[in-house]
Write an enzyme that holds these catalytic residues in place. Structure first.
Site, PDB file in Angstrom:
ATOM      1  N   THR A 195      38.922 109.537  25.281  1.00 31.22           N
ATOM      2  CA  THR A 195      37.977 110.430  24.609  1.00 31.22           C
ATOM      3  C   THR A 195      38.195 110.422  23.107  1.00 31.22           C
ATOM      4  O   THR A 195      37.230 110.479  22.329  1.00 31.22           O
ATOM      5  CB  THR A 195      38.132 111.858  25.158  1.00 31.22           C
ATOM      6  N   ILE A 224      40.613 108.873  29.617  1.00 30.70           N
ATOM      7  CA  ILE A 224      39.535 107.884  29.514  1.00 30.70           C
ATOM      8  C   ILE A 224      39.138 107.661  28.061  1.00 30.70           C
ATOM      9  O   ILE A 224      37.977 107.418  27.755  1.00 30.70           O
ATOM     10  CB  ILE A 224      38.320 108.297  30.367  1.00 30.70           C
ATOM     11  N   SER A 229      39.518 115.118  31.612  1.00 33.90           N
ATOM     12  CA  SER A 229      39.210 114.671  30.250  1.00 33.90           C
ATOM     13  C   SER A 229      38.932 115.854  29.330  1.00 33.90           C
ATOM     14  O   SER A 229      38.892 117.008  29.755  1.00 33.90           O
ATOM     15  CB  SER A 229      38.002 113.734  30.277  1.00 33.90           C
ATOM     16  N   CYS A 270      48.446 119.760  33.261  1.00 27.28           N
ATOM     17  CA  CYS A 270      48.492 121.229  33.302  1.00 27.28           C
ATOM     18  C   CYS A 270      48.793 121.777  34.688  1.00 27.28           C
ATOM     19  O   CYS A 270      48.787 122.996  34.876  1.00 27.28           O
ATOM     20  CB  CYS A 270      47.160 121.808  32.815  1.00 27.28           C
TER      21      CYS A 270
END
Length: 908
Positions: free
Chosen positions: A641, A639, A888, A706
């Protein structure tokens, strides 16, 4: 023989008698034909889902007068083989086997073989309607009438199947046969989600059942011995005759009440039965001493040995389960027999990938093959007397030879040669790893060692020490006796090969425990607590801290060993219990908390350099008049960041190229940044030509998914499979975006991923990026725990993390008006909805209107440092917005890392 329906109940008794006499010869002829048919036919007819045991057929040993039971007057004398149950079913009782030549000898349980439910006498219809076989004759009938009664009962049972299909057609509620009870399944073993209280209740119940069964067996043995001694005046070990077994409740020759036994004899027999009761006698194999493969969730098939419950110090295993002692670590587990395989299935159970990656698995394979070769009489060359490195190589060669022998089928003896000897079948024989493994097994260690242990100047040890729980107990005892320094032993496992100090408590730590600590220190379960013990990163049973702001666990073994015997039970009774990290005292027995543990923990993760790399190139700050806007390539952008932080820092952004595939993330980035982001789709579609066309770039950032790297995921595929391979896309594009030779312009990059990843994956990422990571936890600058690894060449990445006045460090600062925070900080917020719940009791973190409540989306955005309503676009649901935030970065952490870039690029 005329058939009758449910309504044929007005026929007179005389007519029924004539009908029965007329069809008697037909029934006898039919019975002869039925006895010639196979009994399997009866199993195929009728309701398949319900197994019914038919009334027993009288043998020559039972009285000939039939016992008849009425529905209104059931008595002990009149009770027959088919006593009425409350739900109208027939009671399931065992019956004596009919003698050869009897009318029912060819049928199983006296059931008809064919023609089930075709023709039924009227009296049988009424009997079945009442749920029991009833006839009009009394118990004083003649022997001939008894035979007729038997034939009538058999015919009444014939039509049971067809009647059963009609019954309940209008609904179970209007039927005499009630809905069957739901089947309750039980998963054997100790799943991680079973609470300690429920597990203790199960163990106590199993123990009570075992003791009750032992007492019953003892009483029955005493009765049999007294009867046998009265008849023959000698002890006979043969079993009593079948007629004396209490299987026929109507037989007058069987005593249903045991004779009184002396109290002393009863206690002695009960104790003897409890000790000598056979174990694992359920007929499903896997006896004591057998070598097996076992399967637990999240692990490969692991070699083990079937042991008695007596060795574990716990209660007996339930029927269909076995106690398994695992090779490698010597721990115990309850495993159901469906999850067990014999060791002879080596080809199908052995996992080469796990063998290459996990040292504990290699050690387990070595140990089990040592035992197997010893039992089979197969000799392998032993390790030579040399230094430790040569010994490790010799063990490696020997292990390879044993694996080839196992893959070949354990020739020449085969699976039969793996059977345990008689002495190992004894359930009370204490068999530990160091007793039934050759001494060379202790020499095994995963080569190459990270650091060679200190060698003795007096003599060279042939093998390394055997490390198990008893070794640690012995060394801790020596520490208590002032014979040894606690800094010289690994307080996690008891090893003497200490390579560093434990970061939290006074004591040493070996290299293997360091690797486990790096993997598990920031691994949390669904309840928000650490998955493993804070001291040893293991433990079968852990104590969870009662402090809401603490998420640490301590295993019972470490607490009783280091704090003192009984300390674990005292902690269990204390509610709430503050753990040894947040308690007021700093010393608890031998467990002494380090005063500077926060800085030591940070340095533990910052200086865990298994590999040494050249320091990154340092760029001098650019003069203010020569600074230019920054050009950014963001891979796995999320998004946006990175762009948000660059704007907050006042850095001018010339171009921001983002690779993202999530439609919701792209929507948020487009709306919140007014179309200033150029989205280029999947990272795998970006080529070197695109990089040259869009570049040059000053900053490359990214964090690959991850899911397949985090050890929290038991089905993870690692760095080289699944989404883990996307790291190499970042590495490829980073290599393409680097400045050419001779170009000295500042170039920076940053890669992020989880801390709870395997040591080997972390080592491989560091080797490709030629850099060691720094660990930063967002709890220092936000209201949530979020530990992450960061690789990069940004200036000052290792500097201490400091909060600013605008950072919201407490959860209360992030809440809306009228809402009260129950916790000062929340656990790591992920894409899963239950990650909002806090503590071992799974409480919601907010209190509003005298009720618990979840975090609102605007409050989660404040926790991450985003502006309020940052993700409130395109009517996204709460769960969709939480998924975006869970993937995020924490804004204060990225601001901390990006702040030095103001010295290199133009600012507003």
């Amino acid at each position: 023989m005329p058939s009758s329906g449910p309504g044929d109940t007005s026929i007179s008794s005389l007519e029924r008698e004539d009908d029965r006499k007329e069809g008697e010869e037909q029934e006898e002829n039919r019975g002869k034909e039925e006895r010639q048919e196979p009994s399997a036919t009866a199993r195929k007819v009728g309701r398949p889902g319900r197994k019914r045991k038919h009334p027993p057929v009288e043998s020559s040993d039972t009285p000939k007068d039939p016992a008849v039971t009425t529905k209104s007057q059931p008595t002990a004398q009149d009770s027959g083989p088919s006593d009425l149950l409350p739900n109208g079913d027939l009671e399931k009782r065992s019956e004596p086997q009919p003698e050869e030549g009897s009318p029912a000898a060819g049928q199983k349980g006296g059931a008809p073989a064919e023609g089930e439910g075709t023709e039924t006498p009227p009296e049988a219809s009424r009997a079945v309607e009442n749920g029991c076989c009833v006839t009009k004759e009394g118990r004083g009938a003649s022997a001939g009438e008894g035979k007729e009664q038997k034939q009538t009962n058999i015919e009444s049972m014939k039509m049971e199947g067809s009647r059963g299909r009609l019954r309940g057609g209008l609904g179970w509620e209007s039927s005499l046969r009630q809905r069957p009870m739901p089947r309750l399944t039980f998963q054997a073993g100790d799943p991680y989600y079973i609470s300690k209280r429920k597990r203790d209740e199960w163990l106590a119940r199993w123990k009570r059942e075992a003791e009750k069964k032992a007492k019953v067996i003892a009483v029955m043995n005493a009765v049999e011995e007294s009867q046998a001694s009265g008849e023959s005046q000698k002890v006979e070990e043969a079993s009593p005759p079948a007629v004396q077994q209490p299987t026929d409740p109507a037989s007058p020759t069987v005593a249903t009440t045991p004779e009184p036994v002396g109290a002393d004899a009863g206690d002695k027999n009960a104790t003897k039965a409890a000790d000598d009761e056979p174990e694992y006698e359920d007929g499903r194999g896997f006896g004591i001493g057998e070598l097996v493969w076992g399967k637990l969730r999240g692990f490969s098939w692991w070699p083990g040995r079937i042991v008695s419950w007596w060795m574990t110090g716990r209660s007996r295993a339930a029927e269909g389960t076995r106690w398994v002692m695992w090779f490698g670590d010597g721990k115990f587990s309850v495993v159901c027999v469906e999850k067990l395989m014999p060791l002879s299935s080596f080809c199908s159970a052995f996992h080469q990938a796990t063998y290459n990656k996990q040292p504990m698995y290699r050690k387990a394979i070595y140990e089990v093959l040592q035992v197997a070769s010893s039992r089979a009489g197969k000799l392998f060359p032993a390790c030579h007397d040399s230094d430790e490195s040569d010994t490790g190589k010799a063990v490696e060669v020997q292990n390879k030879q044993m694996i080839e022998w196992a893959l070949g089928g354990f020739q020449p003896s085969g699976p039969k040669g793996l059977e345990p000897p008689e002495e190992e079948k004894n359930p009370y024989k204490e068999v530990y790893t160091d007793m039934w493994v050759e001494p060379e097994a202790a020499a095994y260690a995963p080569p190459p060692p990270a650091k060679k242990p200190r060698k003795s100047t007096t003599e060279k040890p042939k093998v390394k020490e055997i490390i198990d729980e008893r070794t640690r107990e012995r060394l801790v005892y020596e520490v208590r006796q002032k014979c040894r320094n606690i800094e010289d032993i690994c307080i996690s496992c008891g090893s003497l090969n200490v390579t560093l100090e434990h970061p939290l408590f006074i004591g040493g730590m070996c290299q293997n425990c360091k690797n486990c600590f790096l993997e598990c220190a920031y691994q949390y379960d669904d309840d928000g607590y650490q998955s493993y013990c804070t001291i040893c990163c293991g433990g079968r049973e852990v104590l969870m801290c009662g402090n809401n702001n603490c998420c640490r666990c301590f295993c019972v073994e470490c607490v009783d060993l280091l704090v003192g015997p009984g300390a674990a039970q005292a902690a269990i009774k204390e509610d709430p219990w503050n753990c040894y990290m947040c308690g007021h005292k700093g010393t608890y027995g031998l467990l002494r908390r380090r005063e500077d543990w926060p800085s030591r923990l940070q340095m533990f993760f910052a200086n865990n350099h298994d590999q040494e790399f050249d320091p990154p190139k340092v760029y001098p700050p650019v003069p203010a008049e020569k600074r230019k806007p920054i050009r950014v390539l963001s891979l796995f952008d999320g998004i946006a960041t990175g762009l948000l932080v660059l704007k907050d820092l006042g850095i001018q952004v010339d171009r921001y190229i983002a690779s993202e595939v999530c439609e919701d993330s792209i929507t948020v980035g487009m709306v919140r940044h007014q179309g200033k982001i150029m989205y280029v789709g999947d990272v795998r579609s970006v080529t070197q030509k695109h990089i040259q066309e869009w570049g040059p770039f000053d900053l490359v950032i990214g964090g690959s998914p991850c899911n397949d790297l985090s050890i929290v995921n038991p089905a993870r595929k690692g760095l080289y499979e699944g989404t883990g391979r996307l790291f190499f896309e970042f590495y490829r594009l980073l290599h393409d975006a680097r400045p050419k030779e001779g170009d000295d312009r500042p170039f920076f990059w940053l890669f992020e991923n989880v801390v709870a990843m395997g040591v080997s994956d972390k080592r491989d990422i560091s080797r490709f990026l030629e850099s060691n990571p720094v660990m930063i936890d967002a709890k220092e600058v936000s209201a949530a725990h979020r530990a992450r690894y960061f690789w990069g060449n940004l200036p000052g990445m290792n500097r201490p993390l400091a909060s600013t006045v605008n950072d919201k460090l407490e959860l209360q600062e992030c809440l809306e008006h009228g809402r009260i925070a129950k916790f000062s900080k929340v656990r790591t917020i992920t894409t899963r909805s239950n990650s909002i719940k806090q503590g071992k009791d799974q409480h919601f973190p907010v209190f509003m209107n005298e009720k618990e409540d979840i975090l609102w989306c605007t409050e989660m955005e404040r926790v991450f440092g985003f502006p309020v309503h940052y993700t409130d676009v395109s009517n996204m649901s709460r769960l969709a917005r939480q998924r975006l935030l869970g993937r995020s970065w924490s804004v204060p952490v990225i601001r901390h890392l990006f702040a030095p870039l103001k010295e290199y690029f133009a600012c507003v």
